[in-house]
Design a protein around this motif. Structure first.
Motif, mmCIF file in Angstrom:
data_model
loop_
_atom_site.group_PDB
_atom_site.id
_atom_site.type_symbol
_atom_site.label_atom_id
_atom_site.label_comp_id
_atom_site.label_asym_id
_atom_site.label_seq_id
_atom_site.Cartn_x
_atom_site.Cartn_y
_atom_site.Cartn_z
ATOM 1 N N HIS A 172 11.285 20.545 6.524
ATOM 2 C CA HIS A 172 10.184 20.994 6.529
ATOM 3 C C HIS A 172 9.754 20.019 4.280
ATOM 4 O O HIS A 172 10.478 20.391 4.001
ATOM 5 C CB HIS A 172 9.456 22.262 6.722
ATOM 6 C CG HIS A 172 9.832 23.144 5.486
ATOM 7 N ND1 HIS A 172 10.106 24.649 5.780
ATOM 8 C CD2 HIS A 172 11.096 22.962 4.660
ATOM 9 C CE1 HIS A 172 10.894 25.331 4.913
ATOM 10 N NE2 HIS A 172 11.233 24.367 4.430
ATOM 11 N N SER A 174 8.109 22.056 2.650
ATOM 12 C CA SER A 174 7.421 22.965 1.827
ATOM 13 C C SER A 174 8.536 23.305 0.629
ATOM 14 O O SER A 174 8.884 23.817 -0.545
ATOM 15 C CB SER A 174 7.878 24.616 2.144
ATOM 16 O OG SER A 174 6.687 24.163 3.875
ATOM 17 N N ARG A 201 14.798 17.788 12.169
ATOM 18 C CA ARG A 201 15.358 19.587 12.631
ATOM 19 C C ARG A 201 16.079 18.982 13.320
ATOM 20 O O ARG A 201 16.422 18.183 14.372
ATOM 21 C CB ARG A 201 13.780 20.640 13.846
ATOM 22 C CG ARG A 201 13.227 20.704 11.988
ATOM 23 C CD ARG A 201 11.935 21.390 12.325
ATOM 24 N NE ARG A 201 11.131 21.513 11.367
ATOM 25 C CZ ARG A 201 9.939 22.839 11.398
ATOM 26 N NH1 ARG A 201 10.230 23.389 12.684
ATOM 27 N NH2 ARG A 201 9.600 23.088 10.502
ATOM 28 N N ASP A 203 15.780 19.954 16.594
ATOM 29 C CA ASP A 203 15.642 19.906 18.237
ATOM 30 C C ASP A 203 15.437 19.554 18.797
ATOM 31 O O ASP A 203 16.197 17.825 19.183
ATOM 32 C CB ASP A 203 13.837 20.317 17.902
ATOM 33 C CG ASP A 203 13.168 20.842 17.053
ATOM 34 O OD1 ASP A 203 13.855 22.815 16.999
ATOM 35 O OD2 ASP A 203 12.162 21.127 16.408
ATOM 36 N N HIS A 209 7.803 17.611 20.490
ATOM 37 C CA HIS A 209 9.436 17.598 19.972
ATOM 38 C C HIS A 209 9.954 16.245 19.960
ATOM 39 O O HIS A 209 9.939 15.704 20.531
ATOM 40 C CB HIS A 209 9.662 18.694 19.533
ATOM 41 C CG HIS A 209 9.091 20.033 20.303
ATOM 42 N ND1 HIS A 209 8.638 20.779 20.979
ATOM 43 C CD2 HIS A 209 9.325 21.137 19.148
ATOM 44 C CE1 HIS A 209 7.963 21.757 20.972
ATOM 45 N NE2 HIS A 209 8.078 22.035 19.839
ATOM 46 N N SER A 210 10.224 16.408 18.387
ATOM 47 C CA SER A 210 10.735 15.289 18.135
ATOM 48 C C SER A 210 12.185 15.750 16.912
ATOM 49 O O SER A 210 11.812 16.723 16.327
ATOM 50 C CB SER A 210 10.162 14.650 17.647
ATOM 51 O OG SER A 210 11.199 13.230 16.991
ATOM 52 N N PHE A 213 10.113 14.254 12.921
ATOM 53 C CA PHE A 213 8.851 14.093 12.707
ATOM 54 C C PHE A 213 8.193 13.541 11.222
ATOM 55 O O PHE A 213 8.910 14.111 10.269
ATOM 56 C CB PHE A 213 8.323 14.970 13.095
ATOM 57 C CG PHE A 213 8.619 16.165 13.061
ATOM 58 C CD1 PHE A 213 10.110 17.451 13.329
ATOM 59 C CD2 PHE A 213 7.890 17.393 12.313
ATOM 60 C CE1 PHE A 213 10.426 18.363 12.783
ATOM 61 C CE2 PHE A 213 8.270 18.271 12.025
ATOM 62 C CZ PHE A 213 9.712 18.932 12.651
ATOM 63 N N GLN A 215 5.636 15.582 8.586
ATOM 64 C CA GLN A 215 4.817 17.148 8.023
ATOM 65 C C GLN A 215 3.884 16.570 6.448
ATOM 66 O O GLN A 215 4.208 15.760 5.914
ATOM 67 C CB GLN A 215 5.366 17.739 7.170
ATOM 68 C CG GLN A 215 6.400 18.680 8.381
ATOM 69 C CD GLN A 215 6.444 20.463 8.434
ATOM 70 O OE1 GLN A 215 6.993 20.174 7.064
ATOM 71 N NE2 GLN A 215 6.441 21.101 9.369
ATOM 72 N N GLU A 217 2.500 18.350 3.429
ATOM 73 C CA GLU A 217 2.390 19.849 2.752
ATOM 74 C C GLU A 217 1.093 19.411 1.880
ATOM 75 O O GLU A 217 0.731 18.850 1.208
ATOM 76 C CB GLU A 217 3.473 20.124 1.971
ATOM 77 C CG GLU A 217 3.318 21.747 1.210
ATOM 78 C CD GLU A 217 4.973 22.198 2.588
ATOM 79 O OE1 GLU A 217 5.025 21.814 3.615
ATOM 80 O OE2 GLU A 217 4.772 23.611 2.385
ATOM 81 N N PHE A 255 5.797 33.841 7.829
ATOM 82 C CA PHE A 255 6.920 32.430 6.953
ATOM 83 C C PHE A 255 6.963 33.094 6.158
ATOM 84 O O PHE A 255 6.250 34.182 5.369
ATOM 85 C CB PHE A 255 5.749 31.556 6.723
ATOM 86 C CG PHE A 255 5.519 30.225 7.804
ATOM 87 C CD1 PHE A 255 5.620 29.160 8.592
ATOM 88 C CD2 PHE A 255 3.894 30.585 7.805
ATOM 89 C CE1 PHE A 255 5.524 29.204 9.639
ATOM 90 C CE2 PHE A 255 3.631 29.860 9.649
ATOM 91 C CZ PHE A 255 4.345 28.901 9.759
ATOM 92 N N PHE A 257 7.595 32.201 2.935
ATOM 93 C CA PHE A 257 7.250 32.321 1.749
ATOM 94 C C PHE A 257 5.454 32.109 2.022
ATOM 95 O O PHE A 257 5.205 31.659 0.672
ATOM 96 C CB PHE A 257 7.348 30.497 1.300
ATOM 97 C CG PHE A 257 8.357 29.388 2.473
ATOM 98 C CD1 PHE A 257 8.966 29.594 3.443
ATOM 99 C CD2 PHE A 257 6.712 28.861 3.666
ATOM 100 C CE1 PHE A 257 8.609 28.085 4.880
ATOM 101 C CE2 PHE A 257 6.377 28.220 4.493
ATOM 102 C CZ PHE A 257 7.282 27.766 5.207
ATOM 103 N N GLY A 289 0.484 25.284 10.384
ATOM 104 C CA GLY A 289 1.097 26.687 9.704
ATOM 105 C C GLY A 289 0.637 27.122 8.292
ATOM 106 O O GLY A 289 0.372 26.053 7.549
ATOM 107 N N ALA A 312 -0.531 27.600 1.060
ATOM 108 C CA ALA A 312 -0.023 26.603 1.018
ATOM 109 C C ALA A 312 -0.497 26.484 2.671
ATOM 110 O O ALA A 312 -0.455 27.669 3.492
ATOM 111 C CB ALA A 312 1.395 26.298 1.075
ATOM 112 N N GLY A 314 1.300 23.570 5.485
ATOM 113 C CA GLY A 314 1.914 22.702 6.819
ATOM 114 C C GLY A 314 1.666 21.731 8.294
ATOM 115 O O GLY A 314 1.532 23.038 8.521
ATOM 116 N N GLY A 316 1.923 19.522 11.054
ATOM 117 C CA GLY A 316 2.638 18.035 11.536
ATOM 118 C C GLY A 316 2.255 16.641 12.228
ATOM 119 O O GLY A 316 0.923 17.089 12.745
ATOM 120 N N ARG A 319 0.757 15.533 15.545
ATOM 121 C CA ARG A 319 0.475 16.321 16.417
ATOM 122 C C ARG A 319 -0.954 16.184 16.114
ATOM 123 O O ARG A 319 -1.732 16.136 17.566
ATOM 124 C CB ARG A 319 1.093 18.491 16.200
ATOM 125 C CG ARG A 319 2.112 18.585 16.344
ATOM 126 C CD ARG A 319 1.794 19.039 17.930
ATOM 127 N NE ARG A 319 3.804 19.607 18.505
ATOM 128 C CZ ARG A 319 4.330 20.422 17.986
ATOM 129 N NH1 ARG A 319 3.258 21.121 17.016
ATOM 130 N NH2 ARG A 319 5.794 20.755 18.381
#
Ligand code: FA5
Ligand code: MG
Length: 346
Positions: A172, A174, A201, A203, A209-210, A213, A215, A217, A255, A257, A289, A312, A314, A316, A319
């Protein structure tokens, strides 16, 4: 003597006729033939050596005149031929400006990059600066400094591509939080940063899902940052992305964090919240998130959570792009199909 005069005059006459040739090559041949080192003019000059001074002077002038006239004739003809060649080309290459333009195959900015640019511009307009972090990240910044110690079960959800026991492809964006906080002090508040980038990831690939991908932040640290600030920012972001009618909904989440943590939904743009196939009949679609930055994260990077706080988030990028453009399968982004990409030309 006068015999030589006559010869020269005849020479001039034939030269002037031969000069009227129609192509550059034979014109050059004519020039070489008469004015070249082995030509009659040079011969005549040599012949002068044996003459009486008086006769030599007179003859020399004649030779020079003849030479000059031939040279001038060659030069004129050369210009004429060049002019004619240009005129010929202009006549041949007529340009029909009413013809349709040739199709230039220009590329276009990838839809994911368009979304990144759009969101970056949105945050920059609110005073955020853009940052980057490494894609090969240490365990330390990807997990440890985000309150995810070695044995923390939340690591399993992201556990990923390790390069060696201590470095992995970041799961991620983050990690950029910790990297940024470490490099700043409380004297440099507020900290307002946005960080777009690729993440990875383990995944399984499917329609949503990939294994790779993107993100984005975004985070802020200052005095008195609360959930109200987060919610206002999210509201503005959702409306910027999906239109002025959109509502957002915060659902409690977890999360390591952030505390509290939320998952953020936006009201479905297709059915306006009534329920449809896009939002799976719920009226809402999850986009990101977020939460208030965990006191442990602040403490670990040298900030006092009693004095400062922050939020904070984050998201995708795929998406968001899928929602924005009605794309049903995430894999479209990565196969470089021009039929897909050309739809995003601006
Ligand atoms: C995180 O990655 C947190 N770092 C987000 C965050 C940042 C929370 C700051 C709090 C504060 P999560 O694993 O839910 O959270 O991923 C965030 C978003 O990434 C998801 O909402 C989704 O849009 C996208 N995403 C996650 N996994 C994939 C995947 N395999 N393919 C495509 N998109 C994905
Ligand atoms: Mg999630």
């Amino acid at each position: 003597m006068s015999e030589q005069h006559t010869l020269l005059e005849e020479l001039l006459a034939t030269a002037l006729v031969e000069v009227q040739t129609d192509d550059l090559k034979s014109l050059n041949d004519v020039r070489v033939k008469y004015l070249g080192k082995k030509g009659p003019i040079q011969e005549a000059m040599k012949a002068m050596k044996g003459m009486e001074p008086e006769a030599r002077k007179e003859f020399g002038q004649l030779v020079n005149t003849v030479k000059g006239q031939i040279a001038a004739a060659v030069e004129n003809r050369l210009l004429e031929l060049e002019q004619a060649a240009i005129a010929q080309r202009l006549a041949n290459e007529t340009l029909d400006i009413t013809l349709p333009a040739q199709n230039l195959h220009t590329g276009s900015i990838h839809p994911l990059q368009q979304v990144v640019d759009d969101i970056t511009a949105f945050f920059r307009s609110m005073g955020y600066e853009a940052a980057e972090g490494p894609e090969v990240e240490t365990d330390f910044y990807n997990f440890e400094m985000l309150n995810l110690p070695h044995d923390h079960p939340a690591r399993d959800m992201q556990d990923s591509f390790y390069v060696d026991p201590h470095r992995l492809l970041r799961t991620h964006t983050s990690g950029v939080q910790a990297r940024t906080f470490e490099s700043r002090t409380e004297a440099q508040l507020p900290i307002k940063v946005i960080c777009p980038g690729k993440v990875y990831r383990r995944d399984d690939d499917d329609a949503t899902h990939s294994h790779q991908f993107m993100q984005i932040e975004a985070f802020i640290v200052d005095e008195n940052i609360s959930m109200a600030n987060l919610k206002g920012t999210l509201q503005a972001l959702a409306r910027h992305l999906f239109g002025a009618d959109r509502e957002i909904r915060l659902r409690p989440s977890f999360f390591p964090f952030t505390e509290p943590s939320v998952e953020v939904d936006v009201s479905c743009a297709k059915c306006n919240g009534a329920g449809c196939n896009v939002c799976k009949q719920t009226g809402w679609i999850e986009i990101l998130g977020a939460g208030l930055i965990h006191p442990n994260v602040l403490t670990m990077t040298g900030f006092d959570p009693q004095k400062v706080s922050g939020f904070a988030l984050g998201m995708g990028v795929e998406r968001i792009a899928m929602l924005k453009y009605g794309i049903e399968d995430i894999r479209h982004f990565y196969v470089n199909d021009l039929r897909f990409l050309n739809q995003f030309k601006r």
